[in-house]
Design a protein around this motif. Structure first.
Motif, PDB file in Angstrom:
ATOM      1  N   SER A 244       0.871  -1.176   0.000  1.00 25.27           N
ATOM      2  CA  SER A 244       0.000   0.000   0.000  1.00 25.27           C
ATOM      3  C   SER A 244       0.906   1.223   0.000  1.00 25.27           C
ATOM      4  CB  SER A 244      -0.893   0.012   1.240  1.00 25.27           C
ATOM      5  OG  SER A 244      -1.743  -1.106   1.230  1.00 25.27           O
ATOM      6  N   CYS A 245       0.293   2.423  -0.104  1.00 21.39           N
ATOM      7  CA  CYS A 245       1.142   3.612  -0.219  1.00 21.39           C
ATOM      8  C   CYS A 245       1.602   4.071   1.168  1.00 21.39           C
ATOM      9  CB  CYS A 245       0.482   4.703  -1.038  1.00 21.39           C
ATOM     10  SG  CYS A 245      -0.641   5.766  -0.206  1.00 21.39           S
ATOM     11  N   ALA A 246       2.690   4.818   1.169  1.00 20.38           N
ATOM     12  CA  ALA A 246       3.401   5.101   2.424  1.00 20.38           C
ATOM     13  C   ALA A 246       2.581   5.857   3.479  1.00 20.38           C
ATOM     14  CB  ALA A 246       4.703   5.828   2.109  1.00 20.38           C
ATOM     15  N   PRO A 247       1.808   6.889   3.117  1.00 21.15           N
ATOM     16  CA  PRO A 247       1.093   7.627   4.175  1.00 21.15           C
ATOM     17  C   PRO A 247       0.178   6.744   5.021  1.00 21.15           C
ATOM     18  CG  PRO A 247       0.965   8.826   2.097  1.00 21.15           C
ATOM     19  CD  PRO A 247       1.599   7.501   1.798  1.00 21.15           C
ATOM     20  N   ILE A 248      -0.326   5.671   4.438  1.00 18.18           N
ATOM     21  CA  ILE A 248      -1.301   4.842   5.166  1.00 18.18           C
ATOM     22  C   ILE A 248      -0.663   4.254   6.441  1.00 18.18           C
ATOM     23  CG2 ILE A 248      -0.921   2.643   3.992  1.00 18.18           C
ATOM     24  CD1 ILE A 248      -3.903   2.294   3.814  1.00 18.18           C
TER      25      ILE A 248
ATOM     26  N   GLN B 295      -6.507  15.417  -2.836  1.00 18.02           N
ATOM     27  CA  GLN B 295      -7.578  14.737  -2.088  1.00 18.02           C
ATOM     28  C   GLN B 295      -7.503  13.217  -2.254  1.00 18.02           C
ATOM     29  OE1 GLN B 295     -11.490  16.280  -2.681  1.00 18.02           O
ATOM     30  NE2 GLN B 295     -10.879  18.369  -2.211  1.00 18.02           N
ATOM     31  N   GLY B 296      -7.085  12.787  -3.414  1.00 17.82           N
ATOM     32  CA  GLY B 296      -7.021  11.344  -3.671  1.00 17.82           C
ATOM     33  C   GLY B 296      -6.040  10.637  -2.755  1.00 17.82           C
ATOM     34  N   CYS B 297      -4.979  11.364  -2.334  1.00 16.60           N
ATOM     35  CA  CYS B 297      -3.976  10.754  -1.450  1.00 16.60           C
ATOM     36  C   CYS B 297      -4.553  10.489  -0.060  1.00 16.60           C
ATOM     37  CB  CYS B 297      -2.743  11.642  -1.330  1.00 16.60           C
ATOM     38  SG  CYS B 297      -1.852  11.837  -2.866  1.00 16.60           S
ATOM     39  N   ALA B 298      -5.663  11.175   0.276  1.00 14.39           N
ATOM     40  CA  ALA B 298      -6.336  10.875   1.544  1.00 14.39           C
ATOM     41  C   ALA B 298      -7.459   9.871   1.313  1.00 14.39           C
ATOM     42  CB  ALA B 298      -6.900  12.154   2.162  1.00 14.39           C
ATOM     43  N   THR B 299      -8.103   9.981   0.153  1.00  8.04           N
ATOM     44  CA  THR B 299      -9.271   9.129  -0.103  1.00  8.04           C
ATOM     45  C   THR B 299      -8.876   7.664  -0.274  1.00  8.04           C
ATOM     46  OG1 THR B 299     -10.298  10.992  -1.193  1.00  8.04           O
ATOM     47  CG2 THR B 299     -11.287   8.849  -1.602  1.00  8.04           C
ATOM     48  N   TYR B 300      -7.807   7.419  -1.012  1.00  6.75           N
ATOM     49  CA  TYR B 300      -7.407   6.028  -1.269  1.00  6.75           C
ATOM     50  C   TYR B 300      -7.076   5.288   0.044  1.00  6.75           C
ATOM     51  CZ  TYR B 300      -3.758   2.533  -2.022  1.00  6.75           C
ATOM     52  OH  TYR B 300      -2.958   1.438  -1.923  1.00  6.75           O
ATOM     53  N   PRO B 301      -6.196   5.865   0.915  1.00  8.34           N
ATOM     54  CA  PRO B 301      -5.947   5.145   2.168  1.00  8.34           C
ATOM     55  C   PRO B 301      -7.187   5.012   3.049  1.00  8.34           C
ATOM     56  CG  PRO B 301      -4.289   6.850   1.824  1.00  8.34           C
ATOM     57  CD  PRO B 301      -5.347   7.057   0.795  1.00  8.34           C
TER      58      PRO B 301
ATOM     59  N   SER C 130       3.515  13.709   4.464  1.00 11.41           N
ATOM     60  CA  SER C 130       3.747  14.210   3.106  1.00 11.41           C
ATOM     61  C   SER C 130       3.272  13.142   2.122  1.00 11.41           C
ATOM     62  CB  SER C 130       5.225  14.529   2.898  1.00 11.41           C
ATOM     63  OG  SER C 130       5.993  13.348   2.998  1.00 11.41           O
ATOM     64  N   THR C 131       3.233  13.486   0.859  1.00 11.95           N
ATOM     65  CA  THR C 131       2.800  12.539  -0.179  1.00 11.95           C
ATOM     66  C   THR C 131       3.750  12.657  -1.365  1.00 11.95           C
ATOM     67  OG1 THR C 131       1.396  14.229  -1.127  1.00 11.95           O
ATOM     68  CG2 THR C 131       0.348  12.726   0.440  1.00 11.95           C
ATOM     69  N   CYS C 132       3.517  11.836  -2.368  1.00 10.04           N
ATOM     70  CA  CYS C 132       4.356  11.922  -3.580  1.00 10.04           C
ATOM     71  C   CYS C 132       4.340  13.348  -4.119  1.00 10.04           C
ATOM     72  CB  CYS C 132       3.820  10.982  -4.654  1.00 10.04           C
ATOM     73  SG  CYS C 132       3.730   9.270  -4.121  1.00 10.04           S
ATOM     74  N   LEU C 133       3.129  13.958  -4.104  1.00 12.21           N
ATOM     75  CA  LEU C 133       2.988  15.290  -4.691  1.00 12.21           C
ATOM     76  C   LEU C 133       3.749  16.349  -3.898  1.00 12.21           C
ATOM     77  CD1 LEU C 133       1.737  17.239  -6.694  1.00 12.21           C
ATOM     78  CD2 LEU C 133      -0.375  17.177  -5.368  1.00 12.21           C
TER      79      LEU C 133
ATOM     80  N   PRO D  66       6.630   9.896   1.105  1.00 14.91           N
ATOM     81  CA  PRO D  66       6.401   9.780  -0.337  1.00 14.91           C
ATOM     82  C   PRO D  66       6.422   8.307  -0.737  1.00 14.91           C
ATOM     83  CG  PRO D  66       8.678  10.412   0.083  1.00 14.91           C
ATOM     84  CD  PRO D  66       8.013  10.329   1.429  1.00 14.91           C
ATOM     85  N   SER D  67       5.456   7.890  -1.509  1.00 12.80           N
ATOM     86  CA  SER D  67       5.347   6.457  -1.809  1.00 12.80           C
ATOM     87  C   SER D  67       6.407   5.967  -2.779  1.00 12.80           C
ATOM     88  CB  SER D  67       3.968   6.144  -2.377  1.00 12.80           C
ATOM     89  OG  SER D  67       3.092   5.916  -1.307  1.00 12.80           O
ATOM     90  N   TYR D  68       7.101   6.903  -3.454  1.00 13.81           N
ATOM     91  CA  TYR D  68       8.106   6.433  -4.411  1.00 13.81           C
ATOM     92  C   TYR D  68       9.416   6.047  -3.736  1.00 13.81           C
ATOM     93  CZ  TYR D  68       8.966  11.509  -4.236  1.00 13.81           C
ATOM     94  OH  TYR D  68       9.148  12.792  -3.797  1.00 13.81           O
TER      95      TYR D  68
HETATM   96  S1  SF4 Z   1       0.152   9.859  -5.145  1.00 11.58           S
HETATM   97 FE1  SF4 Z   1       1.561   8.763  -3.762  1.00 11.58          FE
HETATM   98  S2  SF4 Z   1       0.872   9.295  -1.691  1.00 11.58           S
HETATM   99 FE2  SF4 Z   1      -0.790   9.854  -3.102  1.00 11.58          FE
HETATM  100  S3  SF4 Z   1      -2.157   8.029  -3.094  1.00 11.58           S
HETATM  101 FE3  SF4 Z   1      -0.710   7.813  -4.828  1.00 11.58          FE
HETATM  102  S4  SF4 Z   1       0.984   6.584  -3.988  1.00 11.58           S
HETATM  103 FE4  SF4 Z   1      -0.164   7.405  -2.239  1.00 11.58          FE
END
Ligand code: SF4
Length: 477
Positions: free
Chosen positions: A18-22, A42-48, A100-103, A135-137
């Motif tokens: 899964s992505c890192a912020p989660i 918003q998607g970076c909060a919605t997905y997790p 933080s997020t990828c963005l 950041p998920s990358y």
């Molecule tokens: S852009 Fe990065 S932090 Fe945002 S949901 Fe996708 S993988 Fe996660």
């Protein structure tokens, strides 16, 4: 001979991660009254949130700084300052975690500097505001969780130079890592049996598996308080139950606060649980109570009772690195050959630890790191297994290959209640032994107490009544 493989393909197909912020979000739920602001789109909060809600079946509240095209060009500082102010004024949380997020990492927002600016403008806001780089990358949910714990260990405990023999608060800091609420409750039950007091860093056993309350409390009940986390620098010792989540934080406690660190394997299976109990005894001087000895004996009995169904069977395991490590040991304890062990986490050290484990317990396993379910499926097609262990994302392998899937890990979104179950401790191992054995048995036909392999049955040897009972077997024949 066991081998290590790393997937070099740059694109993941059917990822297990899964992505890192989660990870940081999940652990923040373990602090009573704490809230997360996700600094990104918003998607970076919605997905997790969706992923967590489907697994935990609880409302998942996460704020977002809601970056847009404009803020992506000019920077997200104003959005983040507004988000901290809004969240504080509206919810009055005890702590805020900013992920933080990828963005936001790509545009280069300096989150610690933005927090400093906020605190300069609002000196009355006296709660901790943590900045966690996620950041998920550069990692997975494991990295996000681990970075959060390191930030907690760096920022929250009271700093006081301590002499080696200074009095402690009489507690053990316990870092469970990425587990389920049911696992945390089991760990707490074991500590209670041992009469050991602990500060859980952190404890989402109630916040993510709460009851129905009317009126609904402002924050979910439970969780470790900020005050307990501040006092954690006075603990007798820190135990991290996952090497990849919490090991770094345990080191911070040792370095900055002179709290001895014990980084253990996740207590899945007999030997790993023994290690946990022995460590508690070494720290506190308290012996294993009879109640835990009885549970241990029951686990041994369960393994003995089922060995005739399991010995020589082949399994594939995937998921979080520490869980996979624990499950591989448990499978070997049951006499099952762990043929493939896979994680998405990019850790050569994990692979080397797995290799050492395979050599120690005498199994031949392909250890796959930074890998995905596409690779695992290819391996299983080439060298079939009897059972697969992992989260819901592996269902398509199970369906395609007609191999039972024992659901463990995160996320389990195609079943309910798995977050309440436990796989840790002796009790957790007993239920795993039962479930794994039953799954293996489900792929066979039981005729008059005789277990007969499906693959051993020729088409003409299937009696009519069996065909009626088991259409899938009839079809296979
Ligand atoms: S852009 Fe990065 S932090 Fe945002 S949901 Fe996708 S993988 Fe996660």
């Amino acid at each position: 001979m066991s081998i290590i493989s790393k997937q070099e393909r740059l694109v993941a197909i059917n990822p297990t991660r899964s992505c890192a912020p989660i990870g940081a979000m999940l652990s923040t739920f373990g602090v009573h009254g704490a809230l997360t602001i996700n600094h990104g789109s918003q998607g970076c909060a919605t997905y997790p949130r969706h992923q967590m809600a489907r697994h935990f079946r609880e409302p998942i509240e996460v704020a977002t700084s809601s970056l847009t095209e404009k803020t992506t060009v000019y920077g997200g500082k104003e959005n983040l300052l507004a988000a901290i102010k809004n969240v504080y004024e509206r919810f009055k949380p005890t702590m805020i975690t900013i992920c933080s997020t990828c963005l936001s990492e790509t545009i280069g927002d300096d989150v610690p500097a933005i927090i400093e600016e906020f605190q300069k403008h609002y000196p009355d806001v006296a709660i901790p505001i943590l900045s966690v780089r996620t950041p998920s990358y550069i990692g997975t949910h494991i990295t996000g969780f681990d970075n959060f714990l390191t930030e907690v260990a760096n920022q929250l405990p009271i700093r006081q130079p301590k002499k080696k023999d200074a009095p402690t608060n009489g507690k053990v800091n316990l870092i469970p890592g990425w587990v389920n609420p049911g696992d945390i409750r089991e760990l707490r039950a074991m500590l209670a049996e041992m009469d050991v007091e602990a500060t859980l860093i952190t404890d989402f056993s109630e916040t993510l598996d709460g009851g129905y309350y009317h009126p609904r409390p402002r924050f979910p009940r439970g969780g470790t308080t900020v005050e307990e986390l501040r006092d954690s620098s006075n603990a007798m010792a820190t135990i991290a139950l996952q090497q990849n989540i919490g090991g770094t934080a345990a080191g911070v406690y040792k370095r900055r606060h002179n709290v001895p660190a014990h980084v253990l394997p996740m207590p899945v299976g007999l030997a790993n649980t023994d290690t946990f109990i022995e460590t508690l005894t070494a720290i506190t001087g308290k012996p294993m109570p009879i109640s835990l000895e009885l549970e241990r004996a029951r686990l041994l009995d369960a393994i003995v009772d089922t060995h005739m169904f399991n010995t020589g069977k082949r399994a594939a395991v995937y998921g979080d690195p520490d869980m996979v490590y624990g499950l591989v040991r448990l499978l070997a304890e049951m006499g099952i050959q762990p043929a493939f062990a896979l994680t998405a986490h990019d850790s050569k050290k994990w692979a080397e630890d797995m290799l050492a484990l395979a050599n120690e317990i005498g199994v031949e396993v392909e250890i796959m790191y930074r890998s995905d379910l596409h690779e695992l499926h290819k391996r299983i097609r080439a060298a079939p297994v009897d059972i697969v262990l992992g989260h819901s994302k592996g269902k398509f392998i199970s369906d395609a290959e007609e191999v039972p899937l024992v659901r463990v890990g995160f996320p389990i979104e195609d079943r309910v209640g798995y977050h309440r179950r436990t796989i840790v401790g002796y009790r957790g191992a007993i239920s795993l032994v039962d479930e794994i054995t039953n799954a293996i048995l489900s792929n066979k036909m039981v005729v008059s107490s005789t277990v007969m392999e499906r693959t051993m049955m020729g088409p003409t040897s299937i009696p009519l009544e069996i065909e009626e009972l088991s259409p899938r077997v009839a079809a296979a024949g």
